[in-house]
Scaffold this motif. Structure first.
Motif, PDB file in Angstrom:
ATOM      1  N   GLN A  29       0.978  -1.209  -0.086  1.00  0.00           N
ATOM      2  CA  GLN A  29       0.164  -0.110  -0.007  1.00  0.00           C
ATOM      3  C   GLN A  29       0.875   1.224   0.089  1.00  0.00           C
ATOM      4  OE1 GLN A  29      -2.464  -0.739   3.501  1.00  0.00           O
ATOM      5  NE2 GLN A  29      -4.216  -1.911   2.160  1.00  0.00           N
ATOM      6  N   THR A  30       2.078   1.334  -0.550  1.00  0.00           N
ATOM      7  CA  THR A  30       2.818   2.288  -0.628  1.00  0.00           C
ATOM      8  C   THR A  30       3.717   2.217  -2.076  1.00  0.00           C
ATOM      9  OG1 THR A  30       4.300   3.947   0.443  1.00  0.00           O
ATOM     10  CG2 THR A  30       4.945   1.644   0.590  1.00  0.00           C
ATOM     11  N   ARG A  31       4.345   3.261  -2.350  1.00  0.00           N
ATOM     12  CA  ARG A  31       5.448   3.203  -3.437  1.00  0.00           C
ATOM     13  C   ARG A  31       6.893   3.596  -3.256  1.00  0.00           C
ATOM     14  NH1 ARG A  31       3.859   7.141  -8.040  1.00  0.00           N
ATOM     15  NH2 ARG A  31       4.118   8.537  -6.227  1.00  0.00           N
ATOM     16  N   LEU A  32       7.481   2.797  -3.656  1.00  0.00           N
ATOM     17  CA  LEU A  32       8.914   2.865  -3.238  1.00  0.00           C
ATOM     18  C   LEU A  32       9.740   3.181  -4.594  1.00  0.00           C
ATOM     19  CD1 LEU A  32       9.724   0.121  -0.655  1.00  0.00           C
ATOM     20  CD2 LEU A  32       8.894   2.262  -0.264  1.00  0.00           C
ATOM     21  N   TYR A  33      10.461   4.180  -4.568  1.00  0.00           N
ATOM     22  CA  TYR A  33      10.982   4.748  -5.890  1.00  0.00           C
ATOM     23  C   TYR A  33      12.490   3.878  -5.968  1.00  0.00           C
ATOM     24  CZ  TYR A  33      13.503   7.441  -9.337  1.00  0.00           C
ATOM     25  OH  TYR A  33      14.237   7.902 -10.538  1.00  0.00           O
ATOM     26  N   PHE A  34      12.910   3.381  -7.081  1.00  0.00           N
ATOM     27  CA  PHE A  34      14.229   2.761  -7.123  1.00  0.00           C
ATOM     28  C   PHE A  34      14.789   3.110  -8.717  1.00  0.00           C
ATOM     29  CE2 PHE A  34      11.618   0.487 -10.355  1.00  0.00           C
ATOM     30  CZ  PHE A  34      12.532  -0.013 -11.257  1.00  0.00           C
ATOM     31  N   GLU A  35      16.098   2.872  -8.725  1.00  0.00           N
ATOM     32  CA  GLU A  35      16.804   2.941  -9.791  1.00  0.00           C
ATOM     33  C   GLU A  35      17.922   1.462 -10.127  1.00  0.00           C
ATOM     34  OE1 GLU A  35      17.168   7.761  -9.852  1.00  0.00           O
ATOM     35  OE2 GLU A  35      18.966   6.670  -8.914  1.00  0.00           O
ATOM     36  N   ARG A  36      17.859   1.347 -11.204  1.00  0.00           N
ATOM     37  CA  ARG A  36      18.674   0.183 -11.607  1.00  0.00           C
ATOM     38  C   ARG A  36      19.841   0.379 -12.839  1.00  0.00           C
ATOM     39  NH1 ARG A  36      15.895  -5.558 -12.162  1.00  0.00           N
ATOM     40  NH2 ARG A  36      14.266  -4.483 -13.259  1.00  0.00           N
ATOM     41  N   ALA A  37      20.936  -0.091 -12.726  1.00  0.00           N
ATOM     42  CA  ALA A  37      21.843   0.270 -13.881  1.00  0.00           C
ATOM     43  C   ALA A  37      22.862  -0.912 -13.835  1.00  0.00           C
ATOM     44  CB  ALA A  37      22.579   1.326 -13.953  1.00  0.00           C
ATOM     45  N   GLY A  38      23.302  -1.369 -15.224  1.00  0.00           N
ATOM     46  CA  GLY A  38      24.403  -2.383 -15.207  1.00  0.00           C
ATOM     47  C   GLY A  38      23.720  -3.801 -15.500  1.00  0.00           C
ATOM     48  N   THR A  39      24.536  -4.720 -15.550  1.00  0.00           N
ATOM     49  CA  THR A  39      24.409  -6.078 -15.992  1.00  0.00           C
ATOM     50  C   THR A  39      25.263  -6.872 -14.925  1.00  0.00           C
ATOM     51  OG1 THR A  39      25.786  -6.437 -17.672  1.00  0.00           O
ATOM     52  CG2 THR A  39      23.279  -5.706 -18.022  1.00  0.00           C
ATOM     53  N   GLY A  40      24.677  -8.348 -14.583  1.00  0.00           N
ATOM     54  CA  GLY A  40      25.529  -9.145 -13.848  1.00  0.00           C
ATOM     55  C   GLY A  40      25.236  -9.294 -12.436  1.00  0.00           C
ATOM     56  N   ILE A  41      25.951  -9.652 -11.667  1.00  0.00           N
ATOM     57  CA  ILE A  41      25.507 -10.162 -10.188  1.00  0.00           C
ATOM     58  C   ILE A  41      24.739  -9.021  -9.684  1.00  0.00           C
ATOM     59  CG2 ILE A  41      26.342 -10.639  -8.102  1.00  0.00           C
ATOM     60  CD1 ILE A  41      28.937 -11.890  -9.424  1.00  0.00           C
ATOM     61  N   PRO A  42      23.625  -9.173  -8.994  1.00  0.00           N
ATOM     62  CA  PRO A  42      23.060  -8.062  -8.317  1.00  0.00           C
ATOM     63  C   PRO A  42      23.663  -7.542  -7.195  1.00  0.00           C
ATOM     64  CG  PRO A  42      21.554 -10.027  -8.765  1.00  0.00           C
ATOM     65  CD  PRO A  42      22.563 -10.339  -9.087  1.00  0.00           C
ATOM     66  N   LEU A  43      23.656  -6.150  -7.097  1.00  0.00           N
ATOM     67  CA  LEU A  43      24.378  -5.510  -5.866  1.00  0.00           C
ATOM     68  C   LEU A  43      23.226  -4.420  -5.463  1.00  0.00           C
ATOM     69  CD1 LEU A  43      26.399  -4.787  -4.134  1.00  0.00           C
ATOM     70  CD2 LEU A  43      27.684  -3.490  -6.224  1.00  0.00           C
ATOM     71  N   LEU A  44      22.804  -4.805  -4.215  1.00  0.00           N
ATOM     72  CA  LEU A  44      21.688  -3.908  -3.764  1.00  0.00           C
ATOM     73  C   LEU A  44      22.221  -3.216  -2.803  1.00  0.00           C
ATOM     74  CD1 LEU A  44      18.571  -2.912  -3.629  1.00  0.00           C
ATOM     75  CD2 LEU A  44      18.169  -4.870  -2.014  1.00  0.00           C
ATOM     76  N   LEU A  45      21.856  -1.464  -2.865  1.00  0.00           N
ATOM     77  CA  LEU A  45      22.487  -0.461  -2.151  1.00  0.00           C
ATOM     78  C   LEU A  45      21.296  -0.071  -1.122  1.00  0.00           C
ATOM     79  CD1 LEU A  45      24.476   1.567  -4.732  1.00  0.00           C
ATOM     80  CD2 LEU A  45      25.476  -0.483  -3.197  1.00  0.00           C
ATOM     81  N   VAL A  46      21.585  -0.040   0.220  1.00  0.00           N
ATOM     82  CA  VAL A  46      20.333   0.241   1.194  1.00  0.00           C
ATOM     83  C   VAL A  46      21.179   1.716   1.949  1.00  0.00           C
ATOM     84  CG1 VAL A  46      19.038  -0.188   2.901  1.00  0.00           C
ATOM     85  CG2 VAL A  46      19.777  -2.033   1.182  1.00  0.00           C
ATOM     86  N   HIS A  47      20.449   2.881   1.867  1.00  0.00           N
ATOM     87  CA  HIS A  47      20.982   3.886   2.458  1.00  0.00           C
ATOM     88  C   HIS A  47      21.027   4.120   4.125  1.00  0.00           C
ATOM     89  CE1 HIS A  47      17.364   5.887   3.071  1.00  0.00           C
ATOM     90  NE2 HIS A  47      16.694   5.426   1.907  1.00  0.00           N
ATOM     91  N   ALA A  48      21.533   4.889   4.498  1.00  0.00           N
ATOM     92  CA  ALA A  48      21.537   5.176   5.829  1.00  0.00           C
ATOM     93  C   ALA A  48      20.382   5.918   6.320  1.00  0.00           C
ATOM     94  CB  ALA A  48      22.670   6.078   6.495  1.00  0.00           C
ATOM     95  N   GLY A  49      20.094   6.066   7.581  1.00  0.00           N
ATOM     96  CA  GLY A  49      18.771   6.515   8.221  1.00  0.00           C
ATOM     97  C   GLY A  49      18.657   8.125   7.952  1.00  0.00           C
ATOM     98  N   VAL A  50      19.892   8.666   7.888  1.00  0.00           N
ATOM     99  CA  VAL A  50      20.199  10.016   7.841  1.00  0.00           C
ATOM    100  C   VAL A  50      20.363  10.677   6.171  1.00  0.00           C
ATOM    101  CG1 VAL A  50      21.017  10.596  10.054  1.00  0.00           C
ATOM    102  CG2 VAL A  50      22.195  10.141   8.322  1.00  0.00           C
ATOM    103  N   ALA A  51      20.153   9.791   5.297  1.00  0.00           N
ATOM    104  CA  ALA A  51      20.301   9.901   4.050  1.00  0.00           C
ATOM    105  C   ALA A  51      19.134   9.375   3.145  1.00  0.00           C
ATOM    106  CB  ALA A  51      21.617   9.382   3.389  1.00  0.00           C
ATOM    107  N   ASP A  52      19.254   9.522   1.738  1.00  0.00           N
ATOM    108  CA  ASP A  52      18.426   8.712   1.015  1.00  0.00           C
ATOM    109  C   ASP A  52      19.249   7.993  -0.290  1.00  0.00           C
ATOM    110  OD1 ASP A  52      18.944  10.705  -1.304  1.00  0.00           O
ATOM    111  OD2 ASP A  52      17.317  11.992  -0.478  1.00  0.00           O
ATOM    112  N   ARG A  53      18.804   7.499  -1.121  1.00  0.00           N
ATOM    113  CA  ARG A  53      19.614   6.893  -2.349  1.00  0.00           C
ATOM    114  C   ARG A  53      20.793   7.571  -2.774  1.00  0.00           C
ATOM    115  NH1 ARG A  53      15.522   9.373  -4.936  1.00  0.00           N
ATOM    116  NH2 ARG A  53      16.448  10.139  -7.279  1.00  0.00           N
TER     117      ARG A  53
END
Length: 285
Positions: A15-39
């Motif tokens: 019941q919400t929308r989360l914004y994402f960005e993706r680039a490149g190919t190969g092994i997935p590498l997921l980045l999760v930001h700090a609580g005082v920042a954003d992506r």
């Protein structure tokens, strides 16, 4: 070299929308930001690592371009749903900072079979005593929050997490300092607007499960981060047999912004090791 094309948009999750960005190919590498920042904390890493990996970053609920946090929710469940919605094929590499580091660890503990490697940057506190030098800033931050002075609160938190506690503002990269201040100021405004409407469900990492981790783990901490955070990093290293700790000199709690070149050198060396097909037992123990 041409930069990887960026795929971006919103994911409909719980019941919400989360914004994402993706680039490149190969092994997935997921980045999760700090609580005082954003992506945008990961601007440099998103661009550079996408040359060799499929890199994904997103704004946590209530951050950046994602919808505000309302009602009861779980950042961990959101992370799980992001991975499912984007059809990320395991094994995955997770890299999180502070709050994002602990979320990444929580996911890895629940899904160890899906993890190639884990990078925790300034992983969050584990119940240690806050040293006297930080108590004053925490107290001042609490007063600013209670007074509704978000500009002052954002400034205090920028001093705490970016100015290395002991440095003057003119001794650090002012453009990077401004980026962190702006990201945190935006987060604080959202938190204040929705403080009565949202409640995050949280869980603490299990020490027993951490003892059973057998994938490579890198713990990164800034040399000038709070002693509190160094103790937290040591706590994780002591309990995860496949972990090692790297120190980023002249950096505080967000070392990839403080010292981007040093940070990326440490991370790339680690990624080269875990993706080279070597037996990492001799590397991490």
């Amino acid at each position: 070299m041409l930069k990887a094309q960026v795929d971006s948009g919103y994911l409909d999750i719980s019941q919400t929308r989360l914004y994402f960005e993706r680039a490149g190919t190969g092994i997935p590498l997921l980045l999760v930001h700090a609580g005082v920042a954003d992506r945008e904390q990961w601007n440099n890493e998103f661009s550079n690592l996408s040359e060799n990996f499929q890199v994904i970053r997103y704004d946590l609920r209530g951050y950046g371009e994602s919808d505000p946090a309302r009602g009861s929710f779980s950042h961990l469940q959101d992370l799980t749903n992001v991975i499912k919605k984007l059809n990320l094929t395991p094994p995955l590499i997770l890299m999180g900072c502070s709050l994002g580091a602990v979320l990444s660890l929580d996911y890895a503990l629940e899904n160890p079979q899906d993890i190639r490697a884990l990078i925790m940057v300034g992983p969050g506190p584990c119940g240690f005593e806050i040293e006297d030098c930080a108590q004053e800033l925490f107290s001042e931050a609490k007063k600013a929050f209670e007074a509704g002075d978000l500009k002052h609160l954002a400034e205090i938190e920028t001093q705490m997490w970016f100015d290395c506690m002991y440095a003057e503002p003119d001794q650090v990269d002012r453009s990077m300092r401004a980026l962190l201040y702006d990201m945190n100021r935006s987060v604080l405004g959202r938190e204040t607007d929705n403080i009565e409407q949202s409640q995050e469900k949280t869980a603490n990492p299990s020490a027993i499960k951490m003892n059973q981790i057998d994938f490579p783990v890198l713990i990164v901490v800034g040399s000038e981060d709070l002693p509190y955070m160094h103790s937290a990093a040591d706590y994780f290293v002591e309990r995860i047999r496949s972990a090692r700790k790297e120190i980023i000199e002249h950096a505080a709690h967000i070392p990839n912004i403080d010292q981007p070149h040093l940070f990326q050198e440490k991370v790339m060396n680690f990624l080269d090791e875990v993706t080279s097909g070597q037996d990492y037992d001799h590397i991490f123990r």
